[in-house]
Design an enzyme around this catalytic site. Structure first.
Site, short mmCIF file in Angstrom:
data_model
loop_
_atom_site.label_atom_id
_atom_site.label_comp_id
_atom_site.label_asym_id
_atom_site.label_seq_id
_atom_site.Cartn_x
_atom_site.Cartn_y
_atom_site.Cartn_z
N CYS A 67 0.85 -1.19 0.00
CA CYS A 67 0.00 0.00 0.00
C CYS A 67 0.89 1.25 0.00
CB CYS A 67 -0.90 -0.01 1.23
SG CYS A 67 -2.02 1.40 1.27
N CYS A 71 0.59 4.66 6.93
CA CYS A 71 -0.04 4.50 8.25
C CYS A 71 0.92 3.75 9.19
CB CYS A 71 -1.35 3.75 8.11
SG CYS A 71 -2.41 4.48 6.83
N CYS A 74 0.32 0.05 10.37
CA CYS A 74 -0.19 -0.97 9.44
C CYS A 74 0.90 -1.83 8.81
CB CYS A 74 -0.99 -0.30 8.34
SG CYS A 74 -1.83 -1.48 7.26
N CYS A 111 -16.89 -8.64 5.52
CA CYS A 111 -16.18 -7.38 5.27
C CYS A 111 -14.93 -7.64 4.45
CB CYS A 111 -15.74 -6.74 6.58
SG CYS A 111 -17.08 -6.53 7.74
N CYS A 142 -19.73 -5.41 3.56
CA CYS A 142 -18.99 -4.22 3.97
C CYS A 142 -17.68 -4.25 3.20
CB CYS A 142 -18.71 -4.29 5.47
SG CYS A 142 -17.70 -2.91 6.07
N CYS A 202 -19.40 2.74 8.63
CA CYS A 202 -18.67 2.03 9.69
C CYS A 202 -17.40 2.85 9.91
CB CYS A 202 -18.34 0.62 9.21
SG CYS A 202 -17.25 -0.27 10.34
N ARG A 274 -18.13 -2.00 17.78
CA ARG A 274 -17.42 -3.28 17.56
C ARG A 274 -16.13 -3.34 18.37
NH1 ARG A 274 -16.95 -3.55 12.25
NH2 ARG A 274 -19.02 -4.42 12.20
#
Ligand code: SAM
Ligand code: DTB
Ligand code: SF4
Length: 344
Positions: A67, A71, A74, A111, A142, A202, A274
């Protein structure tokens, strides 16, 4: 002897949803004695939900790693050196196989996450095929694909997408320490596009990234003061991954995490909260406290996107011990009873 009610009848008593929470008010909640905070959160939880029902979602990484974003938490950022297996976009048949297994294990929502900054329109064609196929299995869908334009959001809505996950992650004040390749405002813009397209939102964050108490307060204020509360609010506890900048950061006190769940419940009483990433590192007792404080959804299945999650058997035993049922707390009592009749 106390008989557990078989069907939940929400009273929706006298609480009106607020979008004007001040930092002082939220700080005041965090400063309450633990028992007072939990009592308040649990009481509100009972007004809006059956406290013995927990919604279950299963996650699948449909495109893993490489990616371009940075972040700090991550494993999938190309800038980090985490040891993960990169994968191109999964073929449709593989997604259908995984979704079928998830459904057979009792998940109500599937998801799908992709390690993209944003999807291209071609990427979206493929994801739309996946959404349609997963919907056809009778699962809610999702996806979390990064930033979206208004047009892309409308396409996802037309494909039948139920939820879009896009997290604020942390407070606006701490955000720049964690991510530099997209702004807080970029995230708010995506959330607005998703909301305007009519897709359920979400949106939550991560706790335990070395943030101050004031950052947790500010993150929750951002979430609660969105024009509409997200229907689903994932509160993740950082999963520390070797090779990421946040590996080795001081861990959060479990009771502070429980308090964060309780305050989320109070600020957003009708949202499904959640208990998201990080359950592998939590004791059963900590999870039980989180459910008491107002968490009513989990990810189930032994993998999140790239990291581990408690195995399904462990969750089943925990749910049995707690007398928790796997259901969809977002449904009315009538729809839930129809759902359970269907599955019997
Ligand atoms: N690439 C997309 C994006 O960032 O919007 C979607 C996938 S991304 C992995 C989804 C969310 O997972 C992140 O926003 C973050 O809140 C959460 N997440 C990622 N890694 C995590 C970790 N190590 N611990 C806890 N939560 C994590
Ligand atoms: C969310 O808030 N948590 C999930 C989901 N949305 C996509 C992701 C958790 C990821 C945990 C780290 C990993 O497995 O890579
Ligand atoms: Fe990429 Fe999403 Fe991971 Fe950030 S959280 S590096 S955008 S996959």
């Amino acid at each position: 002897m106390y008989n557990k009610p078989t069907l939940y009848k929400p009273t929706h008593a006298m609480t009106s949803l607020r979008h004007d929470w001040t930092l002082d008010e939220i700080t005041g909640l965090f400063e309450l004695p633990f028992n007072d905070l939990l009592f308040q959160a649990h009481s509100l939880h009972r007004e809006h939900f059956d406290p013995n029902q927990v919604q279950v979602s299963t996650l699948l990484s449909i495109k893993t790693g490489a990616c371009p974003e940075d972040c700090g938490y991550c494993s999938q950022s190309a800038r980090n050196t985490a040891d993960i297996e990169r994968e191109r976009l999964l073929p449709l048949h593989e997604v259908i196989e995984k979704a079928t297994i998830a459904r057979n294990n009792g998940a109500s929502r599937f998801c799908m996450g992709a390690a993209w900054r944003n999807p291209t329109d071609k990427n979206l064609d493929k994801v739309i095929e996946m959404i349609e196929a997963v919907n056809a299995l009778g699962l809610e869908t999702c996806v979390t694909l990064g930033m979206l334009t208004a047009h892309q959001s409308k396409r996802l809505k037309s494909a039948g997408l139920d939820y879009y996950n896009h997290n604020l992650d942390t407070s606006p004040e701490y955000y720049g320490d964690i991510i530099t390749t997209r702004t807080y405002q970029d995230r708010l813009d995506t959330l607005e596009h998703v909301r305007e397209a009519g897709i359920n939102v979400c949106c939550g964050g991560i706790i335990g990234m070395g943030e101050q108490d004031s950052d947790r307060i500010s993150l929750l204020q951002q979430l609660a003061n969105l024009p509409k509360h997200p229907e689903s609010v994932p509160i993740n506890m950082l999963v520390q991954v070797e090779g990421t900048p946040l590996h080795g950061v001081e861990e959060i006190d479990p009771l502070d995490f429980v308090k964060t769940i309780a305050v989320a419940r109070i600020l957003m009483p009708e949202s499904v909260v959640r208990l998201s990433a990080g359950r592998t590192e939590m004791s059963d007792e900590m999870q039980a406290l989180c459910f008491f404080a107002g968490a009513n959804s989990i990810f189930h299945g032994d993998k999140l996107l790239t990291t581990s999650n408690p195995d399904e058997n462990h969750d089943r035993i925990l749910f049995d011990k707690l007398g928790v049922n796997q259901t969809r707390p977002d449904l009315t009592a009538e729809a839930q009873s129809a759902q359970s009749a269907q599955s019997n």
